[in-house]
Design an enzyme around this catalytic site. Structure first.
Site: not given
Ligand code: 7PM
Length: 288
Positions: A229, A263
């Site tokens: 991210k 995840r």
């Protein structure tokens, strides 16, 4: 918020997921840009091969997503999403016997993929779409409720919060958990996710992870997505293909703060980071 420990086994359709230790969920994007576009079947085979590799590396769940939640991404129709996701779910279930989670906010996609054997619903909109709560209820599957402020189109345009970020996120999740329970979705079927990167600045994301241990008060399994991210990119100044070491550091911290499902894109390295972290945490508990 009770004193009961989270259940060890989460029933996920034909599978049961042991959450007495942290598990890794492998990301399988089936958006048109994610696999080679040499025809539909080539793309499908590539997706299957990638999933097979993630399972071999130790993934407990494969998360299949057909709607890009990239900031500024275009909305797609339910039919388009279904056309992307359904063939992959079907083959993952039939050929690999995988525990499949479906990253969707669309009621029709929840219903139809559940019928194909999916074992979990992962909704970044926390079942707030029209008909989503009813659809999820009907599947009998567990649902991950994620916090997002705004919609992918606009969520990263100067996000701000009136309360401290962790309070805002926990208030939202508490409201969504209550709405689910009121609709008949049993608490035993719910998971929660603070939604890193979804309507949050770097500072929000860092603080949210720092305070994430507070979210164990819900006594619900905690799922987190930090892999590759932009907060890693912003802190370290790394492009997306150089974010693995930063991501492993975050995965380790997340486990220490209570995450039970990670995840991620890079399953093998994350398994090592998580298992190493868990070995230390477990040894610390045994003689208490
Ligand atoms: C662009 C921006 C592409 C963001 C993809 C993403 C999460 C999720 C996603 C998460 C849960 C990504 C995200 N992130 N579901 N789906 N939690 N539950 O980086 O953090 O994969 S999409």
């Amino acid at each position: 918020m009770t004193d009961n420990p989270a259940p060890t086994w989460l029933p996920c359709g034909r599978h049961r997921l042991d959450l007495s230790y942290p598990r890794v969920m492998g990301i399988l994007n089936v958006t048109p840009d994610s696999f080679s576009d040499g025809g539909r079947h080539v793309a499908l085979d590539d997706a299957l091969r990638h999933a097979e590799r993630m399972l071999a590396e130790g993934a407990a769940i494969i998360d299949v997503g057909g709607e890009s939640t990239r900031p500024g991404a275009q909305a797609i129709t339910a039919q388009q999403e279904l056309d992307r996701v359904a063939p992959v779910v079907e083959r993952l279930v039939c050929e690999l016997d995988a525990l499949v989670s479906v990253d969707t906010s669309t009621p029709a996609v929840m219903r139809q993929t559940a019928a194909l054997g999916a074992g979990m619903i992962n909704d970044v909109r926390a079942l707030q779409r029209e008909g989503a709560l009813e659809a999820a209820l009907g599947t009998g599957l567990p649902v991950c409720l994620m916090h997002m402020q705004g919609e992918p189109q606009d969520m990263q345009q100067a996000p701000r919060y009136d309360a401290p970020i962790e309070e805002a996120v926990m208030d939202f999740l508490e409201t969504r958990v209550a709405a689910c329970e009121a609709a008949g979705l049993r608490r035993e079927r719910l998971l929660i996710d603070p939604g890193f990167g979804f309507g949050k600045t770097v500072e929000h994301n860092l603080r949210l992870l720092n305070r994430m241990d507070r979210m164990t008060r819900f006594d619900l399994p905690l799922l987190v997505g930090l892999s590759r991210k932009s907060l890693i990119g912003k802190v370290l100044g790394r492009p997306v293909e150089e974010r693995l070491p930063g991501g492993l550091a975050l995965a380790s911290l997340a486990v220490e703060r209570g995450a039970r499902i990670l995840r991620v894109h890079d399953v093998g390295p994350t398994m090592d980071a998580v298992n190493m972290t868990w070995a230390v945490l477990r040894e610390g508990c045994e003689n208490d």
